[in-house]
Motif scaffolding. Structure first.
Motif, short mmCIF file in Angstrom:
data_model
loop_
_atom_site.label_atom_id
_atom_site.label_comp_id
_atom_site.label_asym_id
_atom_site.label_seq_id
_atom_site.Cartn_x
_atom_site.Cartn_y
_atom_site.Cartn_z
N UNK A 1 13.92 2.06 -2.42
CA UNK A 1 13.06 2.76 -3.37
C UNK A 1 11.93 3.92 -2.74
N UNK A 2 12.24 4.91 -3.11
CA UNK A 2 10.86 5.71 -2.69
C UNK A 2 10.14 6.11 -3.54
N UNK A 3 8.64 6.03 -2.71
CA UNK A 3 7.82 6.40 -4.42
C UNK A 3 7.91 7.36 -4.84
N UNK A 4 8.06 7.42 -6.35
CA UNK A 4 8.36 9.01 -6.91
C UNK A 4 9.29 9.68 -6.47
N UNK B 1 13.82 11.32 10.49
CA UNK B 1 13.19 10.36 10.49
C UNK B 1 11.88 11.67 9.46
N UNK B 2 11.08 11.30 8.70
CA UNK B 2 10.52 12.36 8.00
C UNK B 2 9.32 11.61 7.27
N UNK B 3 8.06 12.12 7.14
CA UNK B 3 7.06 11.14 5.79
C UNK B 3 7.46 11.32 4.78
N UNK B 4 8.58 9.97 4.13
CA UNK B 4 8.55 9.91 2.59
C UNK B 4 7.20 8.76 2.48
N UNK B 5 7.55 8.89 1.09
CA UNK B 5 5.99 8.22 1.01
C UNK B 5 6.64 7.29 -0.14
N UNK B 6 6.52 5.59 0.37
CA UNK B 6 6.45 4.48 0.76
C UNK B 6 5.86 3.39 0.02
N UNK B 7 5.81 3.05 -1.20
CA UNK B 7 4.38 2.27 -1.58
C UNK B 7 5.36 0.48 -1.07
N UNK C 1 1.02 -0.83 -0.16
CA UNK C 1 0.05 0.35 0.31
C UNK C 1 1.18 1.42 0.42
N UNK C 2 0.38 2.31 -0.70
CA UNK C 2 0.96 3.72 -0.39
C UNK C 2 1.09 3.77 0.97
#
Length: 450
Positions: A447-450, A333-339, A302-303
């Motif tokens: 890998x980061x999402x986007x 630690x930051x709210x980076x987007x992950x799939x 999930x995203x």
């Protein structure tokens, strides 16, 4: 009417090449038909006007010489020049300055029933037209000045470089279609392979569409995926059966140990048996967890963001470190987007952090570093570390470092294997190196999402 379809990629490439060549050749052959510098039929309205004038001239009771003189007197009125030849092609009266032009045209057009026209430079010559009189006949050729420039597509023919560009423009749509026809099934196959690399073992009916070569390849690929699913399902069933068969005697063993303790009281031997039974049960549980992680986890991706995945776990790890008289700190630690599969990633970092707390002397640091398209996590401790020759092996199942083989150190040798499996399923990489304080530093790259 349905056009025949070519299913073979080889046939499509061959047909597209020849079809493109055919269009170019037809264009090159057709364009000169509109070129006034080539011999053409006289436009019907102009031809009719001249024929009517010739009929009126023929009805006049004049000699051939007088008729020729009359036409020459009126040529200014009609903005043309008239030239006359006899049956042998010799000029009658005044010759024209462009005698070579007339000679050339007369050799091409000599039938008065089908007069032609052709452009020479700035002069449009047409004819022949039959002039008849009682004392003989002559052929008349008309010449008028041509002011209009040739059409743009005719001017292109005179410039090879522009002709090449036009040819490329004409062929581009067909070649683009060919490229699309070739690359679309290839892209589908690539996407299917990427899914398999992520552990998504699903067949795709779209792979069996397109050119026959790709249809066969897609069918083989789907068959391979189905075979992999069967193999993995068989592996899961085998592990499940082994787990069931092992847990049954293990449960009986622990019950027997409990009865022995009740009858004989506590002893070192019975305590050791109980400890080993607990370790064996933990090993079976972790082995099954590793097996479950390696299949079907993609359905729960999930995203999400990094803070949601790891923040609470890091707080728990910090508390655990304090209970053991040690210190755990994390930075960046930051709210980076992950799939991702949140539970898998949380378990991966938790295993590494708890392993670091276990072997650290005083402190553990967890650093998060976001780089272009990827997240790098460093978990470092100040413990005894791992020999360089064994750092690549600590992620293997059941592997135990030579300096920590003593059973009193605990563990089953599966924690880092579970972490490595989780990272790999997220298309990441995990490595081990020496920390600045001489301990172990585990680096996870995701890998980061986007």
């Amino acid at each position: 009417m349905n056009l025949p379809r070519i299913s073979s990629l080889y046939g499509r490439i061959f047909a597209t090449f020849w079809f493109t060549l055919l269009i170019v050749v037809i264009g090159l052959l057709a364009v000169p038909q509109f070129d006034p510098r080539s011999e053409h039929n006289i436009p019907r309205e102009h031809f009719n006007d001249v024929q009517k004038a010739m009929k009126r001239m023929s009805s006049l009771p004049l000699s051939l010489e007088d008729k020729i003189a009359l036409i020459r007197q009126r040529q200014r009125e009609f903005s043309f020049k008239a030239y006359f030849t006899d049956d042998e092609g010799e000029s009658i009266g005044k010759g024209i300055p462009q005698s070579r032009i007339l000679s050339n045209f007369a050799s091409l057009s000599y039938d008065p029933s089908e007069p032609q026209q052709k452009l020479y430079g700035h002069w449009m010559v047409s004819g022949p037209f039959l002039v008849q009189a009682d004392d003989g006949s002559a052929y008349m050729y008309l010449s008028r000045r041509w002011q209009r420039p040739p059409p743009w597509f005719l001017r292109i023919l005179d410039k090879p470089f522009q002709l090449l560009l036009v040819t490329m423009l004409i062929s581009t749509p067909l070649l683009l279609w060919l490229a699309w026809a070739v690359t679309q099934p290839a892209r589908r196959l690539q996407q299917a392979a990427e899914k398999v690399s992520r552990g998504e073992l699903e067949t795709d009916p779209k792979l069996e569409k397109g050119p026959s070569e790709f249809v066969n390849t897609g069918r083989s690929f789907n068959h391979m995926v189905s075979s992999l699913n069967q193999m993995i399902s068989g592996q899961q069933r085998l592990l499940s059966d082994i787990s069931h068969e092992l847990r049954s005697p293990l449960t009986r063993l622990r019950m027997a140990t409990a009865l022995a303790v009740r009858k004989q009281g506590e002893s070192n031997e019975l305590s050791r048996i109980e400890t080993e039974a607990e370790r064996l049960e933990q090993m079976i549980a972790e082995l099954l967890e590793l097996s479950r992680m390696q299949v079907n986890s993609h359905s729960e991706y999930e995203l999400t963001d990094a803070e949601s995945v790891w923040l609470e776990m890091l707080k728990d790890a910090e508390f655990e470190a304090e209970q053991n008289g040690k210190r755990l700190q994390w930075h960046g630690l930051k709210p980076w987007s992950l799939h991702a599969h949140p539970a898998l990633l949380c378990s991966a970092l938790e295993n590494v952090a708890r392993n670091a707390i276990k072997y650290a002397n005083q402190s553990v640091t967890v650093n998060f570093d976001a780089q272009p398209q990827q997240l790098v996590i460093h978990v470092c401790d100040d413990g005894p570390g791992v020999p360089a020759s064994e750092r690549d092996d600590i992620f293997r199942p059941f592997y135990r470092v030579s300096t920590a083989r003593d059973r009193d150190s605990g563990g089953t040798g599966l924690g880092l294997s579970i972490t490595e499996s989780a990272v790999r399923q997220h298309n990441g990489v995990i490595t081990a190196s020496e920390s600045e304080s001489g301990g172990l530093c585990v680096t996870m790259t995701l890998p980061l999402n986007g």
